[in-house]
Design a protein around this motif. Structure first.
Motif, mmCIF file in Angstrom:
data_model
loop_
_atom_site.group_PDB
_atom_site.id
_atom_site.type_symbol
_atom_site.label_atom_id
_atom_site.label_comp_id
_atom_site.label_asym_id
_atom_site.label_seq_id
_atom_site.Cartn_x
_atom_site.Cartn_y
_atom_site.Cartn_z
ATOM 1 N N ARG A 1 0.809 -1.226 0.000
ATOM 2 C CA ARG A 1 0.000 0.000 0.000
ATOM 3 C C ARG A 1 0.842 1.277 0.000
ATOM 4 N N MET A 2 2.125 1.130 -0.257
ATOM 5 C CA MET A 2 2.975 2.318 -0.283
ATOM 6 C C MET A 2 2.809 3.071 -1.597
ATOM 7 N N SER A 3 3.233 4.329 -1.590
ATOM 8 C CA SER A 3 3.193 5.160 -2.795
ATOM 9 C C SER A 3 4.457 4.944 -3.620
ATOM 10 N N PRO A 4 4.437 5.333 -4.911
ATOM 11 C CA PRO A 4 5.661 5.255 -5.715
ATOM 12 C C PRO A 4 6.825 6.019 -5.085
ATOM 13 N N ALA A 5 6.553 7.190 -4.541
ATOM 14 C CA ALA A 5 7.615 7.974 -3.906
ATOM 15 C C ALA A 5 8.158 7.258 -2.676
ATOM 16 N N GLY A 6 7.267 6.592 -1.955
ATOM 17 C CA GLY A 6 7.689 5.870 -0.756
ATOM 18 C C GLY A 6 8.640 4.741 -1.066
ATOM 19 N N ILE A 7 8.334 3.956 -2.095
ATOM 20 C CA ILE A 7 9.234 2.844 -2.408
ATOM 21 C C ILE A 7 10.520 3.344 -3.061
ATOM 22 N N ALA A 8 10.453 4.469 -3.766
ATOM 23 C CA ALA A 8 11.678 5.052 -4.322
ATOM 24 C C ALA A 8 12.631 5.436 -3.195
ATOM 25 N N ARG A 9 12.079 5.948 -2.108
ATOM 26 C CA ARG A 9 12.914 6.318 -0.963
ATOM 27 C C ARG A 9 13.533 5.087 -0.308
ATOM 28 N N LEU A 10 12.920 3.923 -0.499
ATOM 29 C CA LEU A 10 13.494 2.681 0.023
ATOM 30 C C LEU A 10 14.596 2.134 -0.872
ATOM 31 N N GLY A 11 14.753 2.724 -2.059
ATOM 32 C CA GLY A 11 15.824 2.291 -2.956
ATOM 33 C C GLY A 11 15.379 1.449 -4.131
ATOM 34 N N MET A 12 14.061 1.410 -4.408
ATOM 35 C CA MET A 12 13.557 0.693 -5.581
ATOM 36 C C MET A 12 13.069 1.736 -6.585
ATOM 37 N N VAL A 13 13.801 1.879 -7.676
ATOM 38 C CA VAL A 13 13.570 2.963 -8.632
ATOM 39 C C VAL A 13 13.330 2.374 -10.009
ATOM 40 N N ARG A 14 12.410 2.966 -10.770
ATOM 41 C CA ARG A 14 12.073 2.440 -12.095
ATOM 42 C C ARG A 14 12.344 3.450 -13.193
ATOM 43 N N SER A 15 12.518 2.929 -14.395
ATOM 44 C CA SER A 15 12.513 3.749 -15.605
ATOM 45 C C SER A 15 11.220 3.460 -16.344
ATOM 46 N N PHE A 16 10.960 4.252 -17.404
ATOM 47 C CA PHE A 16 9.722 4.107 -18.171
ATOM 48 C C PHE A 16 10.035 3.808 -19.630
ATOM 49 N N GLN A 17 9.012 3.353 -20.377
ATOM 50 C CA GLN A 17 9.194 3.047 -21.794
ATOM 51 C C GLN A 17 9.618 4.280 -22.570
ATOM 52 N N ILE A 18 9.047 5.427 -22.232
ATOM 53 C CA ILE A 18 9.379 6.678 -22.908
ATOM 54 C C ILE A 18 10.455 7.384 -22.105
ATOM 55 N N SER A 19 11.549 7.714 -22.762
ATOM 56 C CA SER A 19 12.655 8.355 -22.075
ATOM 57 C C SER A 19 12.208 9.681 -21.460
ATOM 58 N N ALA A 20 12.528 9.873 -20.181
ATOM 59 C CA ALA A 20 12.099 11.074 -19.460
ATOM 60 C C ALA A 20 13.321 11.887 -19.051
ATOM 61 N N VAL A 21 13.668 12.884 -19.857
ATOM 62 C CA VAL A 21 14.784 13.775 -19.538
ATOM 63 C C VAL A 21 14.312 15.213 -19.709
ATOM 64 N N PHE A 22 15.047 16.149 -19.096
ATOM 65 C CA PHE A 22 14.760 17.568 -19.276
ATOM 66 C C PHE A 22 15.497 18.024 -20.538
ATOM 67 N N ALA A 23 14.733 18.168 -21.626
ATOM 68 C CA ALA A 23 15.333 18.370 -22.942
ATOM 69 C C ALA A 23 16.170 19.636 -23.040
ATOM 70 N N ASP A 24 15.783 20.695 -22.333
ATOM 71 C CA ASP A 24 16.470 21.978 -22.457
ATOM 72 C C ASP A 24 17.644 22.134 -21.492
ATOM 73 N N LEU A 25 17.855 21.154 -20.629
ATOM 74 C CA LEU A 25 18.989 21.180 -19.726
ATOM 75 C C LEU A 25 20.116 20.323 -20.285
ATOM 76 N N SER A 26 21.322 20.576 -19.827
ATOM 77 C CA SER A 26 22.460 19.792 -20.279
ATOM 78 C C SER A 26 22.433 18.398 -19.649
#
Length: 249
Positions: free
Chosen positions: A70-95
């Motif tokens: 019942r944890m949130s995505p942010a909660g499990i990320a803080r536990l050290g379980m992190v995911r990527s997505f099918q569509i690349s997610a980057v800040f296009a205008d940043l280096s």
């Protein structure tokens, strides 16, 4: 070996349609575990259940023995379980460097400090460059992320993920849409970062799965068809039937 992630009897129903049906799965710490199956098999739904972007209708999920059902995505990320997505997610205008630095800024707490001076944020540059080097983007450190090739954007996304210092990575179709040159590069990257991490990945490229995976789980119609190493699952009649329809000739 310790179990890193375990699903027990995981089920997800959408208004009478059962997308995932009583699926149980164990991912061993330090392994590369692949989740494969034909289109519509329920892989993405199952992945979203594990990473808490969907709540299960029934079943439980534990992460290194801790119930995270019942944890949130942010909660499990803080536990050290992190995911990527099918569509690349980057800040296009940043280096490239700035993209990785944003992930590192979470060390300051809840604030991302977008308003801070460049001088203050420069403290993260050394570590950010290290992650950029790790994914083979040293020559592109000051390039706009939006100018990178698709494969290099995926590498950058992995670098930003590594900056979060994950214990476990969940990669959603990391090779999707890539040319063979990029597939080779990202495969080598995944093998390298897996030396001290656990990885679960959804992937359609079976040659990549065969090359990288220690264990494979095959889904079809929301249920597990087979599990084991590539030699085992590739010869299973139910798997052959699901992929090429051999049983319907």
């Amino acid at each position: 070996m310790q179990v890193a992630l375990e699903a027990r009897g995981l089920t997800k129903e959408f208004r009478g349609f059962v997308a995932v049906n009583d699926v149980s799965l164990k991912v061993t710490e330090g392994s590369i575990h692949a989740l494969i199956g034909p289109n519509g098999a329920g892989k993405t739904t199952f992945f979203n259940l594990l990473t808490k972007f969907l709540q299960p209708t029934s079943g439980t999920i534990t992460y290194f023995g801790r119930d995270i059902t019942r944890m949130s995505p942010a909660g499990i990320a803080r536990l050290g379980m992190v995911r990527s997505f099918q569509i690349s997610a980057v800040f296009a205008d940043l280096s490239v460097l700035e993209n990785v630095r944003i992930a590192l800024q979470r060390a300051r707490g809840e604030s991302y400090d977008f308003w801070r001076s460049e001088k203050v944020l420069a403290r993260y540059d050394g570590e950010a460059r290290g992650h950029v080097d790790d994914v083979g983007l040293s020559d592109f450190v000051h390039h706009r992320a939006g100018e990178l090739s698709y494969g290099r954007k995926r590498a950058l996304e992995i670098a930003t993920t590594l900056a979060l210092d994950p214990r476990m990575l969940l990669l959603d179709e990391p090779m999707a849409g890539m040319a063979q040159e990029d597939v080779t590069r990202i495969s080598a990257l995944i093998r390298r970062i897996a030396r001290n991490r656990t990885i679960l990945m959804v992937e359609h490229n079976l040659s990549v799965v065969a090359d990288l995976s220690d264990r494979i789980t095959v889904l079809a119609r929301g249920e597990i068809l087979a599990e084991g190493d590539y030699a085992t699952v590739s010869k299973a009649p139910a798997v052959i039937d699901a992929y090429i329809g051999a049983g319907h000739d």
